[in-house]
Each structure stands twice: as structure tokens, then as C-alpha cells.
Design a protein around this motif. Sequence first.
Motif, PDB file in Angstrom:
ATOM      1  N   ASN A  41      57.431  50.507  92.613  1.00  0.00           N
ATOM      2  CA  ASN A  41      59.009  50.147  92.461  1.00  0.00           C
ATOM      3  C   ASN A  41      59.225  49.224  91.306  1.00  0.00           C
ATOM      4  O   ASN A  41      60.419  49.423  90.937  1.00  0.00           O
ATOM      5  CB  ASN A  41      59.592  49.550  93.740  1.00  0.00           C
ATOM      6  N   SER A  56      53.757  42.433 101.648  1.00  0.00           N
ATOM      7  CA  SER A  56      53.745  42.821 100.245  1.00  0.00           C
ATOM      8  C   SER A  56      53.207  41.531  99.641  1.00  0.00           C
ATOM      9  O   SER A  56      53.674  40.383  99.655  1.00  0.00           O
ATOM     10  CB  SER A  56      55.171  42.942  99.572  1.00  0.00           C
ATOM     11  N   MET A  63      55.550  48.717  96.539  1.00  0.00           N
ATOM     12  CA  MET A  63      56.256  47.510  95.786  1.00  0.00           C
ATOM     13  C   MET A  63      55.912  47.506  94.625  1.00  0.00           C
ATOM     14  O   MET A  63      56.630  47.535  93.281  1.00  0.00           O
ATOM     15  CB  MET A  63      56.333  46.174  96.280  1.00  0.00           C
TER      16      MET A  63
END
Length: 189
Positions: free
Chosen positions: A131, A92, A128
Motif C-alpha cells: 500500500n 504492522s 502495508m
Amino acid sequence: MPTPLPALIVVDVQRAFDEWEAAGKRRNNPDAVARIVDLLAAFRTSRAPIFHIRHEGTRPNSSFLPSRSGYAVKDEAREQDGEPVIVKQVNSAFIGTDLEARLREAGITTLVICGATTNHCVETTTRMAGNLGFDARLVRDATWTFDRIGPDGDAHSAEAIHAMTLSNLNGEFARIVTTAEVIASFAAK
């Protein structure tokens, strides 16, 4: 106050992938880097923010060690003056970096994500981003992956992996878009 322009997140467009391909690994979407070049041109013309992400390997045999030729960015996707390069050591682009802080500080809410590979660092960064509450848009024709062997020895084509990754992300973590759609959105402003 005008809505901030979207930011382009260019993930891991590094020479290691060319080396993998030269060694016989088969990939999908051979025009992906050309589409990334198109996106870079559109974002630069619109003066929209661009963030370049680099993967720095930590394992001794990694193709992405800074001392190895695979760490270097592909010439076509090289950053220009003023375009930040964020180095990550995991999948990430948000873990162990200041990417989120930079985006929040600039008031950026929409991210256009492209790069390599679809089912690894691009997928992890996209999940991510969703999110974290960003309006993430993954550019389907500006990312690619490689054939893989699954845990049971089953062969999976790059095309199937790419398609499944897009299906998994679509609607829940991101909107799946094309380069042409992203470029058209600038023309519509």
C-alpha cells in the motif's frame, strides 16, 4: 546512480513461537528459520540492508512482553552490528515505528519480507508495504504460522492458512518468492 539493493525485513523471529510449539501448538514449514538464516547470509554477503522487527506485547498475558523469555530473538536470527532493530507493538512494522522513514531516506524501494507469523504480522507488514508503494516480495518458505480455530469453531490447518495468506497477497500486495529465487537474484547482479 545504481539502484539500491533490496532490504530484508525479518519479522518477529522470537522465542515465544518456540514456546507455543513446545506447549502443543502445531505449525507449518519447519524449515522456515533455516531459510531465514540463508537469507540473512545472502544479504550480509551482498552488504544489502537488513531490518530486524521485534514484537513487544502490551497485554498482561502476552508471550511477547519484554520481561518474558518469549520476547528474546531466536539465536539463529540475531542481529549483527549495524543491523537496526525496530520494536513494534501492533501487527504492522510500519505503525508507530520509523521503518518507512528509514527506508525512504535510504532510497530503498524493494523489500524482501520473512518471519512470523504468515497470517498476522508478516501479512500485515506486507500489505502495508504494498500500500505504501514498495515492491514487496514475501518469501513463502521463510515464514510460518500455526493451526487456528475459526469463529464458527472450524479447525484450520497451518498449511491451509499459510497457502490462503500467500494467495491473498499475491499480485496485489506482493510478489510471492522463494529463498532460492531471492539468493539467485543477488548472483544475477
